[in-house]
Design an enzyme around this catalytic site. Sequence first.
Site, PDB file in Angstrom:
ATOM      1  N   HIS A   1       1.421 -14.762  25.230  1.00 38.00           N
ATOM      2  CA  HIS A   1       1.181 -15.429  24.014  1.00 38.00           C
ATOM      3  C   HIS A   1       2.689 -15.628  23.950  1.00 38.00           C
ATOM      4  O   HIS A   1       2.970 -15.887  22.145  1.00 38.00           O
ATOM      5  CB  HIS A   1       1.005 -13.797  23.893  1.00 38.00           C
ATOM      6  CG  HIS A   1       0.159 -12.635  23.784  1.00 38.00           C
ATOM      7  ND1 HIS A   1      -0.895 -12.823  22.768  1.00 38.00           N
ATOM      8  CD2 HIS A   1      -0.324 -11.914  25.616  1.00 38.00           C
ATOM      9  CE1 HIS A   1      -2.208 -12.200  23.647  1.00 38.00           C
ATOM     10  NE2 HIS A   1      -1.809 -12.209  25.228  1.00 38.00           N
TER      11      HIS A   1
ATOM     12  N   LYS B   1      -4.786 -19.256  24.208  1.00 35.42           N
ATOM     13  CA  LYS B   1      -4.188 -18.516  23.443  1.00 35.42           C
ATOM     14  C   LYS B   1      -4.053 -19.868  22.296  1.00 35.42           C
ATOM     15  O   LYS B   1      -4.434 -19.967  21.542  1.00 35.42           O
ATOM     16  CB  LYS B   1      -2.852 -18.075  23.693  1.00 35.42           C
ATOM     17  CG  LYS B   1      -3.462 -16.266  24.981  1.00 35.42           C
ATOM     18  CD  LYS B   1      -3.999 -14.830  24.277  1.00 35.42           C
ATOM     19  CE  LYS B   1      -4.340 -14.394  26.568  1.00 35.42           C
ATOM     20  NZ  LYS B   1      -5.058 -12.982  25.403  1.00 35.42           N
TER      21      LYS B   1
ATOM     22  N   ASN C   1      -6.670 -14.702  19.181  1.00 37.88           N
ATOM     23  CA  ASN C   1      -5.588 -14.923  19.462  1.00 37.88           C
ATOM     24  C   ASN C   1      -5.321 -16.969  19.426  1.00 37.88           C
ATOM     25  O   ASN C   1      -4.444 -16.866  19.933  1.00 37.88           O
ATOM     26  CB  ASN C   1      -5.615 -14.948  20.999  1.00 37.88           C
ATOM     27  CG  ASN C   1      -5.408 -13.282  21.524  1.00 37.88           C
ATOM     28  OD1 ASN C   1      -4.938 -12.139  20.772  1.00 37.88           O
ATOM     29  ND2 ASN C   1      -6.545 -13.085  22.783  1.00 37.88           N
TER      30      ASN C   1
ATOM     31  N   ASP D   1       5.392 -13.903  32.496  1.00 40.42           N
ATOM     32  CA  ASP D   1       3.973 -14.228  32.277  1.00 40.42           C
ATOM     33  C   ASP D   1       4.110 -14.627  30.241  1.00 40.42           C
ATOM     34  O   ASP D   1       4.955 -13.796  29.677  1.00 40.42           O
ATOM     35  CB  ASP D   1       2.865 -13.202  32.141  1.00 40.42           C
ATOM     36  CG  ASP D   1       1.580 -13.206  31.766  1.00 40.42           C
ATOM     37  OD1 ASP D   1       1.189 -13.644  30.209  1.00 40.42           O
ATOM     38  OD2 ASP D   1       0.937 -13.023  31.629  1.00 40.42           O
TER      39      ASP D   1
ATOM     40  N   SER E   1       1.669  -7.814  24.664  1.00 43.07           N
ATOM     41  CA  SER E   1      -0.022  -8.347  24.379  1.00 43.07           C
ATOM     42  C   SER E   1      -0.929  -7.207  23.450  1.00 43.07           C
ATOM     43  O   SER E   1      -0.768  -7.432  22.668  1.00 43.07           O
ATOM     44  CB  SER E   1      -1.019  -8.839  25.323  1.00 43.07           C
ATOM     45  OG  SER E   1      -1.388  -7.319  26.494  1.00 43.07           O
TER      46      SER E   1
ATOM     47  N   HIS F   1       0.983  -6.506  32.102  1.00 39.53           N
ATOM     48  CA  HIS F   1      -0.934  -6.369  31.598  1.00 39.53           C
ATOM     49  C   HIS F   1      -1.594  -6.369  32.941  1.00 39.53           C
ATOM     50  O   HIS F   1      -1.259  -6.327  33.882  1.00 39.53           O
ATOM     51  CB  HIS F   1      -1.250  -8.497  31.507  1.00 39.53           C
ATOM     52  CG  HIS F   1      -2.492  -8.875  31.257  1.00 39.53           C
ATOM     53  ND1 HIS F   1      -3.208  -9.629  31.727  1.00 39.53           N
ATOM     54  CD2 HIS F   1      -2.980  -8.608  29.838  1.00 39.53           C
ATOM     55  CE1 HIS F   1      -4.877 -10.020  31.419  1.00 39.53           C
ATOM     56  NE2 HIS F   1      -4.456  -8.788  30.491  1.00 39.53           N
TER      57      HIS F   1
ATOM     58  N   GLU G   1       7.143 -10.222  30.673  1.00 42.55           N
ATOM     59  CA  GLU G   1       6.152 -11.176  29.563  1.00 42.55           C
ATOM     60  C   GLU G   1       7.237 -11.670  29.017  1.00 42.55           C
ATOM     61  O   GLU G   1       8.128 -10.924  28.017  1.00 42.55           O
ATOM     62  CB  GLU G   1       4.862 -10.020  29.225  1.00 42.55           C
ATOM     63  CG  GLU G   1       3.743  -9.775  30.242  1.00 42.55           C
ATOM     64  CD  GLU G   1       2.515  -9.054  30.182  1.00 42.55           C
ATOM     65  OE1 GLU G   1       2.383  -9.033  28.727  1.00 42.55           O
ATOM     66  OE2 GLU G   1       2.192  -8.256  30.491  1.00 42.55           O
TER      67      GLU G   1
END
Length: 387
Positions: free
Chosen positions: A211, A243, A49, A208, A183, A135, A179
Site C-alpha cells: 500500500h 494496488k 485500492n 511488504d 492494509s 497481512h 508493512e
Amino acid sequence: MVQARLSRLQHALTERAARQLLRQPVTLDSYNGRLITVSGREYLNFSGNDYLGLAQAPEVRQAFADGAIAYGAGSSGSPLVTGQHKVHQQLTDTLCDWLGTERALLFSSGFAANQAMLLTLAAKEDALLLDKLSHASLIDAALCSKAAFKRFAHNNLNDLNQLLNHHNVAGSQPMVVTEGVFSMDGDSPDLAAMLSLCQKYSAPLLLDDAHGLGVLGPQGQGSAASQGVAASELFCLMANFGKALGAGGAFIAASNTVIDYLEQFGRHYIYSTALSPALCAGVLKSIQLCRQQDWRRDKLQHNISLFRKLSADLPLLVSASAIQGLVLGSSARAIAASAQLKQAGIWLSAIRPPTVPAQSARLRITLSSQHTDDDISMLVQQLRRAI
Ligand SMILES: Cc1ncc(COP(=O)(O)O)c(C=O)c1O
C-alpha cells in the site's frame, strides 16, 4: 464419509452466517475507479485500492492491449521453462532502476510473493518476528515456515527490541517483517528506527509495501524511500502491481544473492505460470506514469488532508495514508453503517473479523486521486449520519 465432511463444512458456513461474518463477492456492472455500478445502481466508490487512478488510465489500457497483440495473452509457461518474454525482463529492469535494487523477481500475486519470501528465505534456525497486524499472506507463510514465529505489538519498537534481545540470547537468528502502510489501519512503522534496531542485532528487515508503492516517496518509490531508507538497505522488498499501479501481480526486489536464491529455491516462482506478458506491458506503462505524474500523488494527498479536516469530529484511526479506518466494534454495527451508506449512493464495505481483530469491525475508507472535493464532503456528511 463424504456426507459427514459436507456436514462439517455446512456447519462452519451456518455458524459464520449466524455471526454476521459471511462475505459475498460483488459483481460490478461497470467500474471507472471513482464510480461503480452494481445491479444497475451507481455508487461513489470508497473501497478500492486504485489510489492513483491508474487502473483506468487510457495509456495503461492501451499498453495492455498492445502487449496482448505483441506477445499474446498468456506467458505459456513457468519463467524457468518458456514463460519469460522480453517484456518480463524489461519490467524487472525497470523495477531495479526505479527502486535502486540489484534484482527483482515477478510473482503472480502479492500473496504468492509473500509466501515465497518467508517460506524460502527463513530456515529452521531462524525466528520470524512479524508485526501483530501483518497481512494474512505473511501470517500464513510464517505459520507454514520451519522457523520459529513470534509477533510484536503493532508498530511497537520496544516490544520488537525485547524480542530481538530474547532471540539474540537464545541463539536463534531473527528476521523482522513489517508493512510500509498497514492494509486495515493505514498507519506506518518508523522504518528508519526499525532498520537501526535490526542492524544492532544483525537481523534482516523484510518489507511488504503493497500500500506504499506508487503512493509514497519521490516518484512513488514507496514507504522506505519516503522515510529516507534506501530499498537496498532492506533484506528484501515485496510489493504488488494490483494496488496503486492498477493491474495485478507482484515482485520481490533485493540484492543479487537474495534474488538468485529465490529464483533457484522459491517454489511459488518456479512452479507457477509466469505473469501474462500483456499485463507486464500494462504495468510498465503504469510505472512510467506513476514516476512522471506527481499530480496524481499531490491530488491524493489533497484528498487525504481534506477528508481528515472535514471528519475531525469522527472517531477515525490515526492515519495519514489513503486508508482511513472508522472502527465501529461489532460486525452488526459495521454492516448496518455500510448498508445505510449504500442507500445514500456510497460504496464502503464493512470489514469484519477475521480480517481485523475481534470487536474491531470497521468501515475501511480508501481515498483515490480521482475523488473530487464534493465526493469527499458528501462522504463525510453521510458517514456522520451512518454511525
Ligand atoms: C499488505 C498486503 N500484502 C499482500 C497482499 C496480497 O497481494 P495480492 O492482492 O497481490 O495477492 C495484500 C492485498 O490484499 C496486502 O494488502
